[in-house]
Design a protein around this motif. Structure first.
Motif, PDB file in Angstrom:
ATOM      1  N   LEU A  84      29.542  42.799  32.597  1.00 22.25           N
ATOM      2  CA  LEU A  84      30.976  42.593  32.803  1.00 22.25           C
ATOM      3  C   LEU A  84      31.133  41.729  34.064  1.00 22.25           C
ATOM      4  N   HIS A  85      31.653  40.519  33.862  1.00 17.60           N
ATOM      5  CA  HIS A  85      31.818  39.586  34.974  1.00 17.60           C
ATOM      6  C   HIS A  85      33.256  39.604  35.495  1.00 17.60           C
ATOM      7  N   CYS A  86      33.406  39.365  36.784  1.00 17.55           N
ATOM      8  CA  CYS A  86      34.719  38.994  37.330  1.00 17.55           C
ATOM      9  C   CYS A  86      34.870  37.495  37.049  1.00 17.55           C
ATOM     10  N   HIS A  87      35.898  37.129  36.296  1.00 21.22           N
ATOM     11  CA  HIS A  87      36.009  35.786  35.723  1.00 21.22           C
ATOM     12  C   HIS A  87      36.752  34.800  36.639  1.00 21.22           C
ATOM     13  N   ASP A  88      36.008  33.862  37.168  1.00 23.94           N
ATOM     14  CA  ASP A  88      36.582  32.765  37.973  1.00 23.94           C
ATOM     15  C   ASP A  88      37.292  33.273  39.230  1.00 23.94           C
ATOM     16  N   ILE A  89      36.465  33.844  40.095  1.00 24.01           N
ATOM     17  CA  ILE A  89      36.988  34.545  41.271  1.00 24.01           C
ATOM     18  C   ILE A  89      37.562  33.626  42.350  1.00 24.01           C
ATOM     19  N   GLU A  90      37.334  32.323  42.227  1.00 25.77           N
ATOM     20  CA  GLU A  90      37.914  31.423  43.235  1.00 25.77           C
ATOM     21  C   GLU A  90      39.438  31.365  43.136  1.00 25.77           C
ATOM     22  N   PHE A  91      39.987  31.984  42.058  1.00 21.21           N
ATOM     23  CA  PHE A  91      41.437  31.982  41.895  1.00 21.21           C
ATOM     24  C   PHE A  91      42.115  33.179  42.561  1.00 21.21           C
ATOM     25  N   LEU A 108      38.935  36.187  47.870  1.00 21.11           N
ATOM     26  CA  LEU A 108      37.595  36.738  47.628  1.00 21.11           C
ATOM     27  C   LEU A 108      37.411  38.108  48.271  1.00 21.11           C
ATOM     28  N   ASP A 109      38.197  38.405  49.297  1.00 20.97           N
ATOM     29  CA  ASP A 109      38.093  39.730  49.912  1.00 20.97           C
ATOM     30  C   ASP A 109      38.579  40.823  48.961  1.00 20.97           C
ATOM     31  N   GLN A 110      39.472  40.462  48.047  1.00 19.55           N
ATOM     32  CA  GLN A 110      39.878  41.442  47.026  1.00 19.55           C
ATOM     33  C   GLN A 110      38.701  41.744  46.099  1.00 19.55           C
ATOM     34  N   ILE A 111      37.951  40.706  45.756  1.00 21.52           N
ATOM     35  CA  ILE A 111      36.762  40.903  44.907  1.00 21.52           C
ATOM     36  C   ILE A 111      35.788  41.858  45.600  1.00 21.52           C
ATOM     37  N   SER A 130      30.166  28.102  46.717  1.00 19.30           N
ATOM     38  CA  SER A 130      30.349  28.863  47.959  1.00 19.30           C
ATOM     39  C   SER A 130      30.832  30.298  47.701  1.00 19.30           C
ATOM     40  N   ILE A 131      31.441  30.549  46.542  1.00 21.55           N
ATOM     41  CA  ILE A 131      31.942  31.907  46.248  1.00 21.55           C
ATOM     42  C   ILE A 131      30.797  32.913  46.159  1.00 21.55           C
ATOM     43  N   TYR A 132      29.633  32.451  45.716  1.00 22.24           N
ATOM     44  CA  TYR A 132      28.534  33.387  45.475  1.00 22.24           C
ATOM     45  C   TYR A 132      27.982  33.935  46.783  1.00 22.24           C
ATOM     46  N   THR A 133      27.707  33.057  47.731  1.00 21.78           N
ATOM     47  CA  THR A 133      27.192  33.545  49.012  1.00 21.78           C
ATOM     48  C   THR A 133      28.254  34.380  49.722  1.00 21.78           C
ATOM     49  N   TYR A 134      29.506  33.979  49.626  1.00 20.69           N
ATOM     50  CA  TYR A 134      30.576  34.718  50.295  1.00 20.69           C
ATOM     51  C   TYR A 134      30.589  36.175  49.828  1.00 20.69           C
ATOM     52  N   VAL A 135      30.544  36.377  48.526  1.00 17.64           N
ATOM     53  CA  VAL A 135      30.618  37.738  47.977  1.00 17.64           C
ATOM     54  C   VAL A 135      29.293  38.483  48.173  1.00 17.64           C
ATOM     55  N   LEU A 136      28.191  37.825  47.835  1.00 17.85           N
ATOM     56  CA  LEU A 136      26.897  38.526  47.863  1.00 17.85           C
ATOM     57  C   LEU A 136      26.473  38.907  49.276  1.00 17.85           C
ATOM     58  N   ASP A 137      26.954  38.172  50.279  1.00 19.07           N
ATOM     59  CA  ASP A 137      26.631  38.531  51.659  1.00 19.07           C
ATOM     60  C   ASP A 137      27.362  39.801  52.102  1.00 19.07           C
ATOM     61  N   GLN A 138      28.402  40.183  51.377  1.00 22.88           N
ATOM     62  CA  GLN A 138      29.212  41.318  51.844  1.00 22.88           C
ATOM     63  C   GLN A 138      29.080  42.590  51.022  1.00 22.88           C
ATOM     64  N   VAL A 139      28.791  42.457  49.728  1.00 25.97           N
ATOM     65  CA  VAL A 139      28.749  43.660  48.897  1.00 25.97           C
ATOM     66  C   VAL A 139      27.410  44.387  49.064  1.00 25.97           C
ATOM     67  N   PRO A 140      27.379  45.699  48.822  1.00 28.51           N
ATOM     68  CA  PRO A 140      26.109  46.427  48.910  1.00 28.51           C
ATOM     69  C   PRO A 140      25.085  45.852  47.930  1.00 28.51           C
ATOM     70  N   PRO A 141      23.815  45.818  48.342  1.00 30.37           N
ATOM     71  CA  PRO A 141      22.777  45.302  47.447  1.00 30.37           C
ATOM     72  C   PRO A 141      22.798  46.055  46.116  1.00 30.37           C
ATOM     73  N   GLY A 142      22.636  45.315  45.038  1.00 27.93           N
ATOM     74  CA  GLY A 142      22.585  45.957  43.719  1.00 27.93           C
ATOM     75  C   GLY A 142      23.947  46.122  43.062  1.00 27.93           C
ATOM     76  N   SER A 143      25.034  45.786  43.779  1.00 23.39           N
ATOM     77  CA  SER A 143      26.347  45.970  43.136  1.00 23.39           C
ATOM     78  C   SER A 143      26.753  44.759  42.303  1.00 23.39           C
ATOM     79  N   GLU A 199      42.720  27.631  47.828  1.00 27.80           N
ATOM     80  CA  GLU A 199      42.030  27.417  49.096  1.00 27.80           C
ATOM     81  C   GLU A 199      41.788  28.775  49.749  1.00 27.80           C
ATOM     82  N   GLN A 200      40.541  29.048  50.116  1.00 26.97           N
ATOM     83  CA  GLN A 200      40.254  30.318  50.797  1.00 26.97           C
ATOM     84  C   GLN A 200      40.521  30.149  52.284  1.00 26.97           C
ATOM     85  N   ALA A 201      41.064  31.209  52.905  1.00 27.52           N
ATOM     86  CA  ALA A 201      41.384  31.141  54.348  1.00 27.52           C
ATOM     87  C   ALA A 201      40.105  31.041  55.164  1.00 27.52           C
TER      88      ALA A 201
END
Ligand SMILES: NC(=O)c1ccc[n+]([C@@H]2O[C@H](COP(=O)([O-])OP(=O)(O)OC[C@H]3O[C@@H](n4cnc5c(N)ncnc54)[C@H](O)[C@@H]3O)[C@@H](O)[C@H]2O)c1
Ligand SMILES: [Mg+2]
Length: 316
Positions: free
Chosen positions: A118-125, A128-131, A159-172, A314-316
């Motif tokens: 189950l993917h979050c679809h097109d999260i740049e919209f 990203l902090d909500q994701i 850039s969305i991938y590093t932004y999210v993956l750097d913050q979420v717990p590993p494996g999530s 545009e992300q802040a």
């Protein structure tokens, strides 16, 4: 086709993946018997990965894919289904409440008890902090409930991938789905592969034909590419045609060559397309790519290499 491991999920997926957005009629109408024949042929030829979304055709892709898989009558453990949440014909909503409802709606349309991804679809919209703070946590609960086995994120800007993956717990987040960044005209995804590997995140790459740019028929009306890129791809397709060759086959093979990409999702709407794309994969593993043609096409596309388009807020 030899199956490839998808990150740390334990899933083994076919290198050619079935993109089901065309089954939502996004590239033109597809009669139901043709859709069923395409899915049936895909399964027969060893494709085991199917990608859809409630967004594609405003839920039509999910319903049609569900119908086609049922009609094919194969056991549930023989195929891998990915769908998405957060993007709908009506707009974007990555809230915990919407996403929780979304998976139930998707399962009902697909006629399945669970989806594999189950993917979050097109999260740049969205923000990203909500994701990170709302969507991914609720997806863990959905995972625990057994309605989705693995969680992914999708979108165009890398850039969305590093932004999210750097913050979420590993494996999530188990996998990412990138599109239009690993094909002959755009290979930007390559720079991200070592990072994704270090995080144990599986890589799905979509749109090897650049959503129709690398086909004889050319892109649909809605294609977002700048004119310069469209013209260069047209010239590359014409060049292949003049030589009696097929740009689509070359583009498929190019995307399939990188083993760190577990599956290449190509949008298909007929058994003939399925056969052609699987044949391209088999030919690649037996005789390799046409290097001369590849170099010529790369030269034509050089002025537009990695040219992309903007997507999202545009992300802040
Ligand atoms: N954000 C996301 O999550 C996202 C974005 C893009 C794509 N995807 C997924 O990846 C899949 C593939 O991407 P796509 O469909 O956008 O682009 P694509 O590059 O796969 O191109 C699809 C187009 O190529 C045509 N085609 C396929 N095989 C052909 C062949 N052998 N000869 C001639 N034409 C052929 C199809 O009919 C369609 O018009 C989608 O269906 C979807 O499942 C996901
Ligand atoms: Mg999409």
């Amino acid at each position: 086709m030899e199956l490839r491991e998808l990150g740390a999920t334990g899933l083994r997926v076919s290198p050619v993946g079935f993109g089901a957005s065309p089954l939502g009629h996004v590239f033109g109408d597809v009669p139901r018997d043709v859709a069923r024949a395409a899915v049936r042929r895909a399964l027969d030829l060893g494709i085991n990965f199917f990608d859809t979304s409630p967004y594609y055709g405003g839920t039509v892709s999910e319903s049609v894919l569900g119908d086609c898989l049922r009609a094919a009558g194969v056991p549930r453990d023989r195929f891998v289904v990915a769908t998405k949440c957060g993007r709908y014909r009506e707009g974007f909503d990555f809230s915990a409440a919407r996403v929780t409802r979304s998976v139930d709606e998707s399962l009902a349309r697909l006629g399945l008890d669970y989806v594999d991804i189950l993917h979050c679809h097109d999260i740049e919209f969205t923000d990203l902090d909500q994701i990170v703070n709302e969507t991914i946590p609720v997806l863990q609960k959905i995972k625990e409930s057994g309605k989705a086995r693995f969680i992914g994120i999708t979108g165009l800007p890398l850039s969305i991938y590093t932004y999210v993956l750097d913050q979420v717990p590993p494996g999530s987040v188990d996998v990412i789905l990138s599109y239009c960044h690993y094909g002959i005209n755009d290979t930007a995804l390559v720079d991200l592969l070592p990072y994704l590997k270090s995080k144990g995140v599986g890589v799905i790459s979509a749109s090897p034909l650049a959503m129709g740019l690398l086909t004889d028929n050319g892109p649909p009306e809605w294609h977002p590419a700048p004119k310069e890129l469209k013209l260069a791809c047209r010239a590359a397709a014409d060049h292949c045609k003049k030589k009696g060759k097929n740009i689509t086959k070359l583009a498929m093979q190019y995307s399939l060559m990188n083993n760190e990409i577990s599956t290449v999702l190509v949008g298909m709407n007929s058994p003939e397309q399925v056969e052609e794309n699987v044949a391209a994969a088999i030919e690649l593993s037996t005789s390799g790519i046409d290097k001369e043609l590849l170099h010529e096409v790369e030269a034509i596309l050089e002025p537009v290499k990695n040219m992309t388009w903007s997507s999202g807020i545009e992300q802040a």
